[in-house]
Design a protein around this motif. Structure first.
Motif, PDB file in Angstrom:
ATOM      1  N   LYS A 133      -1.400  23.875  -2.940  1.00 10.27           N
ATOM      2  CA  LYS A 133      -1.079  22.890  -1.920  1.00 10.27           C
ATOM      3  C   LYS A 133      -1.250  21.464  -2.457  1.00 10.27           C
ATOM      4  CE  LYS A 133      -0.179  25.336   1.834  1.00 10.27           C
ATOM      5  NZ  LYS A 133       1.114  25.206   2.566  1.00 10.27           N
ATOM      6  N   PRO A 134      -0.295  20.579  -2.165  1.00 11.47           N
ATOM      7  CA  PRO A 134      -0.492  19.163  -2.487  1.00 11.47           C
ATOM      8  C   PRO A 134      -1.770  18.627  -1.844  1.00 11.47           C
ATOM      9  CG  PRO A 134       1.796  19.572  -1.903  1.00 11.47           C
ATOM     10  CD  PRO A 134       1.043  20.844  -1.595  1.00 11.47           C
ATOM     11  N   LEU A 135      -2.340  17.613  -2.470  1.00  5.69           N
ATOM     12  CA  LEU A 135      -3.617  17.058  -2.029  1.00  5.69           C
ATOM     13  C   LEU A 135      -3.411  15.699  -1.380  1.00  5.69           C
ATOM     14  CD1 LEU A 135      -5.547  17.689  -5.370  1.00  5.69           C
ATOM     15  CD2 LEU A 135      -5.226  19.304  -3.469  1.00  5.69           C
ATOM     16  N   THR A 136      -4.009  15.503  -0.213  1.00  7.71           N
ATOM     17  CA  THR A 136      -4.034  14.197   0.438  1.00  7.71           C
ATOM     18  C   THR A 136      -5.461  13.679   0.345  1.00  7.71           C
ATOM     19  OG1 THR A 136      -2.308  14.908   1.980  1.00  7.71           O
ATOM     20  CG2 THR A 136      -3.557  12.941   2.559  1.00  7.71           C
ATOM     21  N   ILE A 137      -5.641  12.614  -0.446  1.00 11.72           N
ATOM     22  CA  ILE A 137      -6.980  12.167  -0.831  1.00 11.72           C
ATOM     23  C   ILE A 137      -7.340  10.846  -0.165  1.00 11.72           C
ATOM     24  CG2 ILE A 137      -8.468  11.521  -2.768  1.00 11.72           C
ATOM     25  CD1 ILE A 137      -7.552  14.466  -2.784  1.00 11.72           C
TER      26      ILE A 137
ATOM     27  N   HIS B 272      -1.561  12.839  -3.480  1.00 12.32           N
ATOM     28  CA  HIS B 272      -1.280  11.615  -2.732  1.00 12.32           C
ATOM     29  C   HIS B 272      -2.609  10.909  -2.491  1.00 12.32           C
ATOM     30  CE1 HIS B 272       0.148   9.927   1.474  1.00 12.32           C
ATOM     31  NE2 HIS B 272      -0.239   8.970   0.657  1.00 12.32           N
ATOM     32  N   ILE B 273      -2.810   9.779  -3.167  1.00 12.38           N
ATOM     33  CA  ILE B 273      -4.003   8.970  -2.917  1.00 12.38           C
ATOM     34  C   ILE B 273      -3.675   8.064  -1.730  1.00 12.38           C
ATOM     35  CG2 ILE B 273      -5.662   7.320  -3.822  1.00 12.38           C
ATOM     36  CD1 ILE B 273      -5.847   9.944  -5.229  1.00 12.38           C
ATOM     37  N   HIS B 274      -4.167   8.456  -0.586  1.00  8.59           N
ATOM     38  CA  HIS B 274      -3.783   7.835   0.684  1.00  8.59           C
ATOM     39  C   HIS B 274      -4.400   6.453   0.859  1.00  8.59           C
ATOM     40  CE1 HIS B 274      -4.370   7.001   4.929  1.00  8.59           C
ATOM     41  NE2 HIS B 274      -5.631   7.370   4.861  1.00  8.59           N
ATOM     42  N   CYS B 275      -3.591   5.504   1.347  1.00  6.93           N
ATOM     43  CA  CYS B 275      -4.049   4.154   1.719  1.00  6.93           C
ATOM     44  C   CYS B 275      -4.947   3.539   0.648  1.00  6.93           C
ATOM     45  CB  CYS B 275      -4.780   4.196   3.056  1.00  6.93           C
ATOM     46  SG  CYS B 275      -5.155   2.555   3.732  1.00  6.93           S
ATOM     47  N   PHE B 276      -4.396   3.341  -0.530  1.00 13.98           N
ATOM     48  CA  PHE B 276      -5.204   2.879  -1.653  1.00 13.98           C
ATOM     49  C   PHE B 276      -5.606   1.421  -1.460  1.00 13.98           C
ATOM     50  CE2 PHE B 276      -6.307   1.338  -5.790  1.00 13.98           C
ATOM     51  CZ  PHE B 276      -6.972   2.405  -6.370  1.00 13.98           C
TER      52      PHE B 276
ATOM     53  N   ILE C 193       0.541   6.760  -5.247  1.00 14.01           N
ATOM     54  CA  ILE C 193      -0.345   5.844  -4.536  1.00 14.01           C
ATOM     55  C   ILE C 193       0.236   5.559  -3.153  1.00 14.01           C
ATOM     56  CG2 ILE C 193      -1.433   3.587  -4.570  1.00 14.01           C
ATOM     57  CD1 ILE C 193      -2.387   5.430  -6.810  1.00 14.01           C
ATOM     58  N   GLY C 194      -0.551   5.830  -2.110  1.00 15.73           N
ATOM     59  CA  GLY C 194      -0.106   5.595  -0.741  1.00 15.73           C
ATOM     60  C   GLY C 194      -0.268   4.141  -0.339  1.00 15.73           C
ATOM     61  N   ILE C 195       0.824   3.554   0.174  1.00 12.78           N
ATOM     62  CA  ILE C 195       0.831   2.147   0.569  1.00 12.78           C
ATOM     63  C   ILE C 195       1.013   2.055   2.082  1.00 12.78           C
ATOM     64  CG2 ILE C 195       1.884  -0.110   0.201  1.00 12.78           C
ATOM     65  CD1 ILE C 195       0.711   1.080  -2.349  1.00 12.78           C
ATOM     66  N   THR C 196       0.033   1.465   2.744  1.00 11.94           N
ATOM     67  CA  THR C 196       0.091   1.239   4.182  1.00 11.94           C
ATOM     68  C   THR C 196       0.265  -0.246   4.468  1.00 11.94           C
ATOM     69  OG1 THR C 196      -2.273   0.856   4.435  1.00 11.94           O
ATOM     70  CG2 THR C 196      -1.521   3.152   4.528  1.00 11.94           C
ATOM     71  N   GLY C 197       0.245  -0.587   5.754  1.00  9.74           N
ATOM     72  CA  GLY C 197       0.327  -1.989   6.148  1.00  9.74           C
ATOM     73  C   GLY C 197      -0.827  -2.836   5.664  1.00  9.74           C
ATOM     74  N   VAL C 198      -1.898  -2.205   5.191  1.00 10.69           N
ATOM     75  CA  VAL C 198      -3.047  -2.970   4.704  1.00 10.69           C
ATOM     76  C   VAL C 198      -2.671  -3.821   3.491  1.00 10.69           C
ATOM     77  CG1 VAL C 198      -4.019  -1.286   3.080  1.00 10.69           C
ATOM     78  CG2 VAL C 198      -5.552  -2.781   4.366  1.00 10.69           C
ATOM     79  N   ILE C 199      -1.586  -3.471   2.805  1.00  7.07           N
ATOM     80  CA  ILE C 199      -1.156  -4.286   1.666  1.00  7.07           C
ATOM     81  C   ILE C 199      -0.775  -5.693   2.108  1.00  7.07           C
ATOM     82  CG2 ILE C 199       1.307  -3.635   1.743  1.00  7.07           C
ATOM     83  CD1 ILE C 199       1.308  -3.633  -1.309  1.00  7.07           C
ATOM     84  N   THR C 200      -0.420  -5.863   3.371  1.00  6.49           N
ATOM     85  CA  THR C 200       0.012  -7.164   3.884  1.00  6.49           C
ATOM     86  C   THR C 200      -1.137  -8.065   4.300  1.00  6.49           C
ATOM     87  OG1 THR C 200       0.190  -6.433   6.200  1.00  6.49           O
ATOM     88  CG2 THR C 200       2.110  -6.063   4.792  1.00  6.49           C
ATOM     89  N   TYR C 201      -2.364  -7.564   4.253  1.00 10.20           N
ATOM     90  CA  TYR C 201      -3.504  -8.328   4.765  1.00 10.20           C
ATOM     91  C   TYR C 201      -4.070  -9.259   3.696  1.00 10.20           C
ATOM     92  CZ  TYR C 201      -3.520  -4.880   8.570  1.00 10.20           C
ATOM     93  OH  TYR C 201      -3.173  -4.076   9.632  1.00 10.20           O
ATOM     94  N   ALA C 202      -4.389 -10.465   4.104  1.00 12.03           N
ATOM     95  CA  ALA C 202      -4.932 -11.449   3.164  1.00 12.03           C
ATOM     96  C   ALA C 202      -6.275 -11.018   2.602  1.00 12.03           C
ATOM     97  CB  ALA C 202      -5.069 -12.804   3.861  1.00 12.03           C
ATOM     98  N   THR C 203      -6.979 -10.157   3.326  1.00 13.84           N
ATOM     99  CA  THR C 203      -8.287  -9.689   2.873  1.00 13.84           C
ATOM    100  C   THR C 203      -8.188  -8.613   1.794  1.00 13.84           C
ATOM    101  OG1 THR C 203      -8.283  -8.109   4.707  1.00 13.84           O
ATOM    102  CG2 THR C 203      -9.433 -10.201   5.057  1.00 13.84           C
ATOM    103  N   ASN C 204      -6.983  -8.135   1.532  1.00 12.85           N
ATOM    104  CA  ASN C 204      -6.795  -7.071   0.541  1.00 12.85           C
ATOM    105  C   ASN C 204      -5.808  -7.528  -0.524  1.00 12.85           C
ATOM    106  OD1 ASN C 204      -6.434  -4.551  -0.815  1.00 12.85           O
ATOM    107  ND2 ASN C 204      -4.662  -4.140   0.490  1.00 12.85           N
TER     108      ASN C 204
END
Length: 353
Positions: free
Chosen positions: A168-172, A196-200, A219-230
């Protein structure tokens, strides 16, 4: 004393403006039941009376082709079976509005302390379902430490062994646990296993080591990439794009396959910040959307494209200063469509959806 002013915009604002890409969406990590529960929590008088009405309304006309729904509590919520069984029936087209439903199931590191043989038995049952495409999310979280670290590590390794045995694929999930996550993954998982390294959000150097070691890791990319804190997630993208930093031939808009990312939301969390550029200012007036959902993925794709273009421009400028640079043509520019397309292909590679 006057009534406190609400910071929640009207629910009509959850029905989004025209997205920056019209291509079909695959959200590789969302939490459907929790998203609906968040919606009902913030909109007590909301018009959508069940999860199916909500999903259909949010995704209508948005080309949400498929989702990977994530179940990661201990004990295991039995609701997964209702959703997954429905996906096998003809009525799913009406209930889900044409969206393809897939899922992964495991135990989050927050709940590692509640992992036991009964929980594992429930997970193993879920693994046999035809709509189950992976095991997770599982991993280590040293930011919150909701479970003792030694238990987290033990449960993580235990789940990995089962998932690898089953193919099975891995969601990490990994947060502030770079060294232990890397060590356990390398000890338990073959180099060519699908991961899948989730929400890196961790260090770019950690991402680079994982990408170099595992040939099928994304590498999983979420909306957190848009945050100035990240800034770390954007740096991971720049490192993939920049010829001077990439350890392999860097991806280009005409040949983007080396961009080893998956697009995801982690809904109901992490609304992309750049979405507010397209929402009506008069309706928002400083308010924030309280619920993320899968139709927001194109805004994350646009931000990734902007980061990629900035990396290309920086590399071109560096080359020009060194006397061997050339200006990029319009054809060399990344856009949301290119990012959406490569992420869609990667979703097929990892999860087969």
């Amino acid at each position: 004393m006057g009534k406190k002013k609400s910071t929640t915009p009207s629910e009509e604002n959850l029905l989004l403006p025209t997205p920056p890409s019209q291509l079909s969406i695959v959200d590789t990590h969302t939490h459907v039941a929790s998203t609906y529960e968040f919606y009902r929590g913030r909109y007590k008088e909301g018009k959508y009376l069940d999860v199916y009405e909500f999903i259909k309304a949010m995704y209508e006309g948005r080309k949400v082709d498929a989702i990977v729904d994530v179940w990661c509590e201990a004990p295991v919520r039995k609701l997964w079976k209702e959703f997954a069984d429905l996906a096998l029936k003809e009525e799913a087209k009406e209930k889900w509005g044409g969206m393809e439903y897939w899922f992964v199931l495991g135990v989050h590191p927050h709940d590692a302390k509640s992992y036991n043989d009964d929980v594992e038995k429930d997970i193993l049952e879920a693994m046999t379902h035809p709509r189950c495409v992976g095991w997770g999310e599982m991993g280590l979280d040293y930011h919150y430490d909701n479970s003792p670290r030694e238990i987290q590590k033990e449960v993580f390794a235990r789940q990995l062994r089962h998932a690898v045995r089953l193919g099975k694929p891995l969601t990490i999930h990994t947060r502030e646990a770079d060294d232990d996550t890397e060590r356990i993954l390398k000890a338990e998982v073959p180099k060519d296993h699908k991961i899948h390294i989730h929400c890196f959000t961790d260090s770019p150097a950690f991402a680079r080591r994982l990408l170099d070691h595992f040939s099928n890791i994304y590498i999983g990319i979420t909306g957190v990439i848009t945050y100035a804190t990240n800034t770390d997630t954007s740096t991971v993208i720049r490192n993939m794009i920049s010829p001077s930093l990439s350890s392999t031939a860097p991806p280009t808009p005409s040949n983007p396959s080396a961009l080893r990312i998956l697009l995801e939301t982690d809904a109901p969390f992490m609304v992309p910040a750049n979405i507010y550029e397209d929402l009506p200012a008069a309706a928002m007036r400083g308010k924030k959307l309280p619920v993320c959902h899968s139709a927001m993925v194109p805004w994350t794709a646009k931000f990734v494209a902007d980061v990629a273009n900035a990396a290309v421009a920086a590399a071109a400028q560096e080359g020009a200063e060194g006397g061997n640079g050339s200006e990029s043509s319009q054809a060399d520019l990344w856009d949301a469509d290119v990012v959406m397309r490569v992420a869609r292909d990667n979703a097929r590679k990892v999860y087969g959806v």
